[in-house]
Motif scaffolding. Structure first.
Motif, PDB file in Angstrom:
ATOM      1  N   PRO A  55      40.822  37.013  43.698  1.00  0.00           N
ATOM      2  CA  PRO A  55      40.038  37.699  44.288  1.00  0.00           C
ATOM      3  C   PRO A  55      40.094  39.141  43.345  1.00  0.00           C
ATOM      4  CG  PRO A  55      42.319  37.758  45.129  1.00  0.00           C
ATOM      5  CD  PRO A  55      42.177  36.659  44.117  1.00  0.00           C
ATOM      6  N   ALA A  56      38.903  39.802  43.541  1.00  0.00           N
ATOM      7  CA  ALA A  56      38.593  41.162  42.892  1.00  0.00           C
ATOM      8  C   ALA A  56      38.743  42.256  43.722  1.00  0.00           C
ATOM      9  CB  ALA A  56      37.452  41.091  42.105  1.00  0.00           C
ATOM     10  N   PRO A  57      39.121  43.518  43.351  1.00  0.00           N
ATOM     11  CA  PRO A  57      39.372  44.635  44.420  1.00  0.00           C
ATOM     12  C   PRO A  57      37.952  45.403  44.526  1.00  0.00           C
ATOM     13  CG  PRO A  57      40.365  45.007  42.484  1.00  0.00           C
ATOM     14  CD  PRO A  57      39.999  43.918  42.029  1.00  0.00           C
ATOM     15  N   ASP A  58      37.173  45.018  43.733  1.00  0.00           N
ATOM     16  CA  ASP A  58      35.821  45.879  43.491  1.00  0.00           C
ATOM     17  C   ASP A  58      34.890  45.230  44.352  1.00  0.00           C
ATOM     18  OD1 ASP A  58      33.665  47.332  42.763  1.00  0.00           O
ATOM     19  OD2 ASP A  58      33.533  46.906  40.785  1.00  0.00           O
ATOM     20  N   HIS A  69      40.074  41.946  31.176  1.00  0.00           N
ATOM     21  CA  HIS A  69      41.409  42.711  31.059  1.00  0.00           C
ATOM     22  C   HIS A  69      42.457  42.407  32.356  1.00  0.00           C
ATOM     23  CE1 HIS A  69      43.769  46.221  31.368  1.00  0.00           C
ATOM     24  NE2 HIS A  69      43.939  45.969  30.108  1.00  0.00           N
ATOM     25  N   ASP A  70      41.634  42.418  33.653  1.00  0.00           N
ATOM     26  CA  ASP A  70      42.632  42.324  34.857  1.00  0.00           C
ATOM     27  C   ASP A  70      43.280  40.806  34.828  1.00  0.00           C
ATOM     28  OD1 ASP A  70      41.949  44.737  35.400  1.00  0.00           O
ATOM     29  OD2 ASP A  70      40.313  44.182  36.932  1.00  0.00           O
ATOM     30  N   GLU A  71      42.342  39.849  34.401  1.00  0.00           N
ATOM     31  CA  GLU A  71      42.820  38.476  34.428  1.00  0.00           C
ATOM     32  C   GLU A  71      44.426  38.241  33.489  1.00  0.00           C
ATOM     33  OE1 GLU A  71      43.181  34.572  35.695  1.00  0.00           O
ATOM     34  OE2 GLU A  71      42.070  36.158  36.730  1.00  0.00           O
ATOM     35  N   ARG A  78      47.215  39.764  34.820  1.00  0.00           N
ATOM     36  CA  ARG A  78      47.758  38.871  36.017  1.00  0.00           C
ATOM     37  C   ARG A  78      48.563  37.954  35.396  1.00  0.00           C
ATOM     38  NH1 ARG A  78      46.997  34.483  38.415  1.00  0.00           N
ATOM     39  NH2 ARG A  78      45.431  34.272  37.058  1.00  0.00           N
ATOM     40  N   ARG A  79      47.712  37.473  34.386  1.00  0.00           N
ATOM     41  CA  ARG A  79      48.272  36.283  33.727  1.00  0.00           C
ATOM     42  C   ARG A  79      49.691  36.386  32.888  1.00  0.00           C
ATOM     43  NH1 ARG A  79      49.420  30.999  34.168  1.00  0.00           N
ATOM     44  NH2 ARG A  79      49.239  29.835  32.142  1.00  0.00           N
ATOM     45  N   ILE A  80      49.722  37.605  32.350  1.00  0.00           N
ATOM     46  CA  ILE A  80      50.958  38.211  31.756  1.00  0.00           C
ATOM     47  C   ILE A  80      52.106  38.178  32.876  1.00  0.00           C
ATOM     48  CG2 ILE A  80      52.004  39.811  30.407  1.00  0.00           C
ATOM     49  CD1 ILE A  80      49.621  40.155  28.907  1.00  0.00           C
ATOM     50  N   THR A  81      51.630  38.977  33.744  1.00  0.00           N
ATOM     51  CA  THR A  81      52.736  39.215  34.926  1.00  0.00           C
ATOM     52  C   THR A  81      53.320  37.838  35.437  1.00  0.00           C
ATOM     53  OG1 THR A  81      51.888  41.190  35.437  1.00  0.00           O
ATOM     54  CG2 THR A  81      53.252  40.384  37.132  1.00  0.00           C
TER      55      THR A  81
END
Length: 379
Positions: free
Chosen positions: A78-81, A169-171, A174-177
């Motif tokens: 899901p994207a927040p935008d 960038h968001d992906e 998220r992947r690193i986290t």
């Protein structure tokens, strides 16, 4: 072949449903665009769109996500935008109409390719050769329409990932986290497994060996041959029990049958060793990779063990199948339910699955039944 046919039917149904949602999306897009034009809102933002339009768009977006995930196998984070979601709906209706067209062509191809089957019931066939050519033409149309269905699904995935999913960038963030969390959880799971093995050895095998040593010592010190023979007989029995417990511990650490005979044989062994009746439905034509098979085995084994210990069930059903590049697991019992997904055992299974980028789910309402599902990548 069966999997390909199943995917084709599922994709065709997804394209047909996409055509139905496109019919609703088109007037919504036109209305939203007209409102934005009259309000003079900046392109690319959701500002100026009335609340009812945004609510309908959100509902349509939820339907689209379910359609993409369940029928087309496309799962987008899901994207927040909100503006990106509105842009997606503004463009997707064209693909929806295209999908409806190719789905209709699939039905036409099926009708013409099977003309030879039902034409005899409708009327007398004066030109059988023409019917045969119609069948061949229908098969060709069906083949091309199925190719169109798969192509439309590819376009749907590209559009959804570009306009609906999070940015690159968001992906990455998220992947690193996710990787950092998974690594920490796996380290904790490994430490917990080591503590369990140490506890099993200390409370089981070690106690047996201590008792064995004491019996042998008493037999050496005994001056009564009959008593010494009885002690040696007890020591022999104790050594046999220690060997059985040692094998049990080794089996729980890693069963050798998993490497020697594969996942199916290992799961059949789990079913045989379980005191409850276990029905195993294994439909995986191609053996999964070793890591996937190992995680699948431990998920099924631990889940069945939890059923025996805590559920009060009388039977267990285990299903293992494959859908494309995903291995699907489902363990269901007829127990009392109420399993806590945050419990130690289920949390450990979730960590094992997450380490392979899989999906893990628990559905256990009060009163039962409990259903545990897992999806593991096979690529």
């Amino acid at each position: 072949m069966r999997t390909l046919a199943t995917r084709t039917v599922r994709f065709t149904a997804g394209c047909a449903l996409g055509a139905a949602t496109a019919v609703v999306e088109l007037p919504l897009v036109l209305l939203g665009g007209l409102v934005l034009l009259l309000a003079g809102a900046r392109p690319g933002t959701a500002r100026g769109v009335p609340g009812p339009v945004r609510a309908v768009a959100a509902a349509l977006l939820a339907v689209e996500r379910r359609r993409l995930g369940r029928l087309l196998g496309i799962r987008i984070a899901p994207a927040p935008d909100d503006a990106r979601a509105l842009r997606y709906l503004a463009v997707r209706w064209t693909l929806g109409l295209l999908g409806g067209a190719v789905a209709a062509l699939v039905l036409v191809g099926i009708a013409y390719s099977s003309l030879f089957v039902y034409a005899w019931w409708l009327d007398d066939i004066a030109y059988p050769l023409a019917v045969a050519f119609s069948n061949l033409g229908g098969l060709l149309l069906l083949f091309l329409a199925c190719q169109g269905v798969f192509g439309t699904v590819m376009l749907e995935e590209q559009l959804a990932r570009r306009l609906l999913g999070p940015s690159h960038h968001d992906e990455l963030e998220r992947r690193i986290t996710q990787l950092a969390t998974t690594r920490a959880e796996m380290m904790e799971a490994v430490d917990g497994e080591r503590r369990r093995i140490e506890r099993d050895l200390h409370d089981g095998v070690q106690q047996r060996l201590v008792a064995l040593g004491m019996l042998l010592g008493r037999a050496r010190r005994s001056h009564d041959p009959a008593h010494a023979d009885a002690l040696l007989l007890q020591a022999h029995e104790e050594s046999r029990r220690a060997l059985v417990e040692l094998r049990e511990v080794a089996w729980r650490v890693y069963p050798t049958v998993l490497d020697e005979a594969g996942l199916r044989a290992a799961l059949e062994t789990v079913a045989e060793r379980t005191p409850l009746p276990v029905r195993l439905d294994y439909t995986v034509p191609v053996p999964p990779p070793r890591q996937t098979g190992t995680v699948a085995y431990f998920v099924v084994s631990e889940a069945v063990t939890n059923v025996v210990k805590h559920s009060g069930a009388t039977r267990v059903e285990v299903r293992v199948g494959r859908d494309g590049d995903r291995l699907l697991l489902r363990i269901q019992d007829d127990g009392t339910g109420g399993a806590d997904p945050a419990g130690g055992g289920l949390t450990g299974l979730a960590r094992r699955v997450a380490a392979l980028d899989g999906r893990f789910g628990v559905h256990s309402p009060a009163g039962g039944p409990t259903r545990i599902t897992a999806e593991l990548p096979c690529a």
